[in-house]
Design an enzyme around this catalytic site. Structure first.
Site, PDB file in Angstrom:
ATOM      1  CB  THR A   1      -0.976  -0.017   1.190  1.00 22.72           C
ATOM      2  OG1 THR A   1      -1.933  -1.042   0.954  1.00 22.72           O
ATOM      3  CG2 THR A   1      -1.692   1.311   1.352  1.00 22.72           C
TER       4      THR A   1
ATOM      5  CB  SER B   1       5.134  -1.996   4.187  1.00 22.38           C
ATOM      6  OG  SER B   1       4.794  -1.820   2.844  1.00 22.38           O
ATOM      7  CB  CYS B   2       7.281  -3.585   7.866  1.00 26.12           C
ATOM      8  SG  CYS B   2       6.049  -4.464   6.889  1.00 26.12           S
TER       9      CYS B   2
ATOM     10  CG  ASN C   1       6.167  -6.951  10.247  1.00 25.36           C
ATOM     11  OD1 ASN C   1       6.292  -8.157  10.486  1.00 25.36           O
ATOM     12  ND2 ASN C   1       5.545  -6.514   9.183  1.00 25.36           N
ATOM     13  CG  LEU C   2       0.543  -4.330  12.213  1.00 25.39           C
ATOM     14  CD1 LEU C   2       0.178  -4.294  13.685  1.00 25.39           C
ATOM     15  CD2 LEU C   2       0.049  -3.061  11.526  1.00 25.39           C
ATOM     16  CB  CYS C   3       1.674  -8.343   8.777  1.00 24.46           C
ATOM     17  SG  CYS C   3       0.408  -7.084   8.557  1.00 24.46           S
TER      18      CYS C   3
ATOM     19  CD  GLU D   1       4.975  -9.034   6.649  1.00 24.65           C
ATOM     20  OE1 GLU D   1       4.779  -8.080   5.880  1.00 24.65           O
ATOM     21  OE2 GLU D   1       4.540  -9.051   7.812  1.00 24.65           O
TER      22      GLU D   1
ATOM     23  N   PRO E   1       0.400 -10.869   4.560  1.00 25.32           N
ATOM     24  CG  PRO E   1      -0.851  -9.685   6.128  1.00 25.32           C
ATOM     25  CD  PRO E   1       0.558  -9.928   5.687  1.00 25.32           C
ATOM     26  CG  ASN E   2      -0.144 -10.261   0.154  1.00 24.55           C
ATOM     27  OD1 ASN E   2       0.354  -9.155   0.134  1.00 24.55           O
ATOM     28  ND2 ASN E   2       0.573 -11.367   0.060  1.00 24.55           N
TER      29      ASN E   2
ATOM     30  CB  SER F   1      -6.858  -5.163   1.385  1.00 27.95           C
ATOM     31  OG  SER F   1      -7.528  -5.095   2.612  1.00 27.95           O
ATOM     32  CB  SER F   2      -3.020  -6.144  -2.012  1.00 25.42           C
ATOM     33  OG  SER F   2      -2.359  -7.117  -1.260  1.00 25.42           O
TER      34      SER F   2
END
Length: 759
Positions: free
Chosen positions: A212, A227-228, A445-447, A449, A632-633, A635-636
């Site tokens: 994003t 992103s991260c 990080n938040l996700c 990965e 995780p992807n 939305s994309s």
């Protein structure tokens, strides 16, 4: 004023007077699709009424197309997308104040207009001549818009196309071509436009998905593309306030933040030798929570922060209560994403039902010199043995003895309620850290990965230097990473080398042109050049090849090795062109290892010939200290028209009720490969762990592994517990959400994903 049409009867069917015009548009939109337009026409009469405007008629045609979408006839959703585009193109032309034509206007003129309005970065006109922009405009292909389904094009327009005066003013292929031009702006002039064309084509054909921040910010002036981020609190007032500022700056720039809070002294610990004065981690988490809400990423959504605490911390039980409904609401933080960081020693204690001790990091640091948050592996275990002996000797003031398995059950109980905390396997993560000579990785990080070495900045007191108020700062490192994902659903196997090479180059280029929101992140970018190439659409890739997900671990290993090889080769090629990352010397790469493994390991476990790559890295180094990470992807993947990440689908067909209305979601090959799509809610999650573990062998950072337990399938807490243990033993680095479907319900524990990592 909108023109209205009278509805008349024809052969018992309701139809507008302008049926011929509607039929023409429908026939155009149906070209190449496996649908019968007559079926749509016969259904339309049921939904027409008198005095409908042209816009209402158009919307009715779209809504009817969506209602016709099914597993047997999935192409109706693509027809609906094309009809939406007809209206969208018209609205964009009106917003720009130019005559409507059913095609893209001059690209060069668009760029100049958008730069003049401040929509696009002036770098475009500084780096490219009119001649080059005209030539680049010839790369643009409007027909790539027609590949999207309705859910994808709706989300792309709503979330990612740029606005001016509160109106969407940009079209999809303009955005992707502009991104390609800016990504490749610093390439040698002899190859620059060719690389622009290659990059644009891979983006437009949905071979590569951008995260994003790149997709939203790259065209804008001075945008953050990363992103991260991960930062860390030090147990010092100046550091605490500095970290709060970092969280705010990163959130306002659109990044997802990971924060390690394990250095902070526990609740009731000593401050200036007075026992019981420290507030502990929870008050700091509450501040982080409110900062995330305040800095709302341009008004589009609240900031997103995961707060990580090591499993030995004395505040662990309070930490697990921050999002439960019961208890003191003044000690709650419902908008952060909790993460528990566990070591092998803790997991062995859990498995053996052994005692586990919780400590105050401040007391341990001041008495014994151990910064427990910085320790892992043998060093951590030696420190722990010493502390246990000190407890028995009565020398430690603040501690608590718990049963490790009971503590883990408490973690699982909270997961069943909320889907979190995430679990990070600290020893597994740090064994694979190629930069051990620089420091440790404290959390994810938040996700979960993306991660690398993080260090707190040491902040001195305020002082005057002449008339200037300043501080002495020893700068730390804030993990900073840029992400893309390869869309495996659209991949032919022979395309993988070129797509990996372009993906790595995109991310390495982004490092040089991004405006990082915090200085320590910029420093991290420059010194470590961490990137994260990921995958999405793996379930589609497998279904297309008639491989059921639950039996695909061996295929995942094969795909993972090729993915790792070509991404690593791409980074090595960049090192030949541009040089190795500055902290390469002393790294495990420099010690003759790839993925922190010796050459012999690849001979014993790999199927490809890795020897030439070892030789090239020995000669030229590697450009990026970390290269791959699977996000995780969620939305994309909708924009890309594929399944999310490397996980199985939740459902073969479902209706998403959102602001765009009732939208059908269908995987791309469902019509022909229905029986090869396996739904996660019906898969043994140990199969998911086994597949992810095979991929993790070849992914140098992490994988956003989400587990979904359907309690209607006679599952118990023991099944969840054993699946978590399996993930640790198999070498998975983290567990993202642990979701559950409650008995007699389709409801799952849910929390919105991080948009920053969603690409």
């Amino acid at each position: 004023m909108a023109k209205r049409y009278r509805v008349i009867k024809r052969n018992g069917e309701s139809a507008p007077l302008e049926i011929a015009k509607i039929r023409k548009v429908i026939q155009w939109a149906a070209e190449g699709l496996d649908i019968n337009p007559i079926k749509l026409e016969s259904s339309l009469g049921l939904h027409f009424r008198n005095n409908m405007t042209t816009g209402e008629i158009h919307e009715t045609v779209i809504e009817t197309s969506l209602r016709l979408t099914s597993i047997e006839e999935p192409d109706w959703r693509i027809l609906a997308a094309r009809l939406k585009l007809v209206d969208f193109y018209k609205r964009v032309h009106i917003a720009r104040g130019i005559p409507y034509e059913y095609r893209y206007p001059s690209y060069c003129a668009t760029v100049k207009n958008f730069v003049d309005k401040g929509i696009y970065s002036p770098v475009l006109l500084e780096k490219y001549s009119d001649k080059e922009l005209h030539k680049a405009g010839q790369f643009l292909k409007q027909e790539y818009d027609y590949d999207y389904d309705y859910a994808g094009i709706s989300l792309l327009i709503k979330r990612y196309m740029l606005e001016y005066d509160n109106q969407v003013i940009e079209m999809p292929q303009e955005a992707l071509l502009t991104i390609a031009l800016l990504i490749e702006q610093n390439q040698p002039s002899s190859v620059r436009l060719q690389r622009v064309r290659d990059t644009y084509t891979m983006l437009a054909r949905r071979k590569i998905s951008l995260a994003t921040p790149i997709l939203i910010n790259l065209r804008r002036p001075n945008g953050n593309l990363s992103s991260c981020f991960i930062t860390v609190f030090d147990d010092d007032t100046n550091s605490i306030f500095h970290t709060f500022e970092q969280v705010g700056q990163i959130s306002s720039g659109g990044g997802g933040v990971g924060v390690s809070i394990s250095r902070i002294r526990s609740h009731g610990a000593r401050i200036r030798n007075s026992l019981g004065r420290a507030g502990g981690v929870v008050p700091n988490i509450r501040v982080v929570n409110d900062i995330a809400l305040y800095f709302n990423q341009g008004g589009k959504r609240a900031g997103a922060v995961t707060v990580a605490l090591d499993s030995w911390h004395l505040d662990m039980e309070d930490f697990l209560e921050i999002q439960t409904e019961n208890g003191d609401q003044r000690r709650k933080a419902y908008d952060v994403f909790p993460q528990v960081v566990v070591t092998d020693r803790f997991m062995r204690a859990v498995e053996g039902g052994q005692d586990w001790y919780l400590f105050d990091p401040h007391e341990v640091r001041s008495k014994y010199g151990y910064e427990l948050a910085d320790l892992w592996g043998d060093t951590f275990e030696q420190a722990l043995d010493h502390l246990y002996a000190e407890v028995k000797a009565g020398h430690i003031e603040l501690f608590e003895k718990v049963n490790a398995k009971s503590l883990y059950k408490q973690i699982m109980k909270v997961q069943i309620e909320t889907g979190m905390p995430y679990i990070a396997f600290k020893d597994t993560i740090n064994r694979a850290n190629p930069n051990k000579h620089v420091g440790i990785i404290p959390c994810t990080n938040l996700c979960v990965e993306s991660y690398s070495v993080v260090k707190p900045s040491l902040i001195g007191p305020q002082r005057f230097d002449g008339t200037t108020l300043c501080r002495d700062v020893e700068p730390g490192l804030v993990h900073t990473c840029n992400l893309v994902s390869i869309n495996m659903a659209n991949l032919e196997d022979d395309e993988l080398p070129a797509i990996c090479e372009t993906s790595v180059r995109i991310l390495d280029n982004c490092i040089d042109i991004t405006d990082v929101p915090v200085a320590e992140g910029q420093r991290h970018n420059e010194l470590l050049r961490t990137v994260g190439v990921g995958m999405m659409g793996l379930a589609d890739y497998l279904a297309r090849r008639d491989i059921p997900y639950s039996g695909a671990a061996a295929k995942a290993a094969e795909v993972g090795e090729a993915f790792a090889y070509h991404c690593t080769a791409a980074s090595c090629l960049l090192a030949e062109e541009r040089g190795a990352y500055p902290l390469f010397d002393g790294s495990e790469w420099a010690q003759g290892k790839i993925l922190c493994r010796e050459r012999q390991w690849f001979k014993d476990h790999g199927t490809l010939d890795w020897n030439p790559l070892f030789e090239r890295i020995a000669e030229h180094g590697i450009r990026n200290s970390h290269i791959t990470a699977i996000a995780p992807n969620t939305s994309s993947s909708i924009v890309q028209g594929c399944t999310a990440s490397v996980l199985p689908i939740f459902s073969k067909f479902y209706i998403d009720n959102n602001s765009n209305g009732t939208v059908p979601i269908v995987p791309p090959y469902i019509k022909d490969k229905l029986w090869h799509y396996q739904e996660s809610k019906n898969i043994d999650q140990r199969d998911v762990v086994n597949l992810v573990a095979q991929l993790q062998i070849w992914v140098d950072t992490g994988i956003s592994m989400e587990l979904l337990f359907n309690l209607n399938n006679n599952l118990t807490a023991k099944d969840i517990y054993e699946t978590h243990l399996l993930a640790w033993k198999k070498g998975c680095k983290a567990i993202y959400y642990t979701r559950s479907i409650q008995k007699n319900s389709n409801l799952i524990t849910d929390k919105e994903e991080c948009v920053s990592c969603s690409g």
